[in-house]
Design an enzyme around this catalytic site. Sequence first.
Site, PDB file in Angstrom:
ATOM      1  CG  ASP A  34      -2.160   0.743   1.127  1.00 48.15           C
ATOM      2  OD1 ASP A  34      -3.303   0.061   1.136  1.00 48.15           O
ATOM      3  OD2 ASP A  34      -2.075   1.884   0.894  1.00 48.15           O
ATOM      4  CB  SER A 121     -15.290   0.585 -10.996  1.00 45.25           C
ATOM      5  OG  SER A 121     -16.403   1.377 -10.905  1.00 45.25           O
ATOM      6  CE1 TYR A 145     -11.585   4.492  -9.674  1.00 45.62           C
ATOM      7  CE2 TYR A 145     -14.251   4.505 -10.221  1.00 45.62           C
ATOM      8  CZ  TYR A 145     -13.039   4.036  -9.580  1.00 45.62           C
ATOM      9  OH  TYR A 145     -13.425   2.983  -8.811  1.00 45.62           O
TER      10      TYR A 145
END
Length: 301
Positions: A34, A121, A145
């Site tokens: 991360d 997504s 995005y």
Amino acid sequence: MKFKNSVITGGAGFVGSNLVDRLVSIGHKVIVLDNFVSGKKSNLSHHSEKNVKIIKIDISDKNLDKYFKKADYIFHLAALAEIIPSFKDPNKYFKNNVIGTLNVLKAAKKVKIKKLIYAASSSCYGAPKKFPTSEKDKIDLKHPYAETKFIGEELVMRYASIFKMPNISFRFFNVYGPRLNVSGQYSAVIGNFLTQTKNRKPLTVVGDGKQTRDFIHVDDLINAFIQVIKSKSVNKIYNLGSGKRTSINTIAKIFGGKKKFIPIRPGEPKNSVANIKKVKKEINWKPKISIEQGIKNLLSS
Ligand code: UDP
């Protein structure tokens, strides 16, 4: 039984850290990669180093080979995730979400993994015309995005078919639950309502509040991750939602309290709801937590 090794990119974020908890609870050793841009150390502070190794790294400009060497499962969740900021800095989104995914795939291809799971997504459907929307319906990319997450998915599926990798792409609908981001200009509606309720502020309802979304509790989402790694399914794309539509006014009603109407967000879809027939059938999964129960749990925690 021998323990399993999992690597989670974005493992310090909302979904990632919930996934770490679950994997540790079923005996996995986990490596978290991360960059801590939106991920938080505190999301993982309850874990010991014996079970969860945390590496601060930007997956988009580093070689990842050494972290993947022992991996049985790779969960690729790391991404920049906000819509409006993606218009302002498309390059950054491309680097993180596309190049980052390519780096993950390049390193994963070199080892014999059991499954690689990509967080895609539902924004790939844009403003859908068919409801509930199925995996076969039209792709309509309305912002950087959505574009970058979809290119990531294309790469994941391309690697699956060309190199016979055991890859899965889950198209997330509106995920909510513990550790949801609650304090940002662009945070999700349930996060905002949670903060507003705790601060005794009115709930900011966008537009007329009649727009609908498909809200899925993070525990249900993670059940699907666990089911898919147990299944034989590879090289597949699945919608991951509750299959139910709920209006923002209904969400506000469950929270209770006053509403304050604020201007509409240009370009956002009026309605979104997942057709979840494919995922239910193929990995033997179904969502269990109702939106009423899920919000009640959040309010009492
Ligand atoms: N929304 C709202 N109030 C807020 C934040 C969001 O009414 O404080 C609305 C938003 O306009 C959208 C829906 O809630 O119609 C879901 O927004 P969110 O940002 O959670 O997810 P999106 O589906 O837009 O990715």
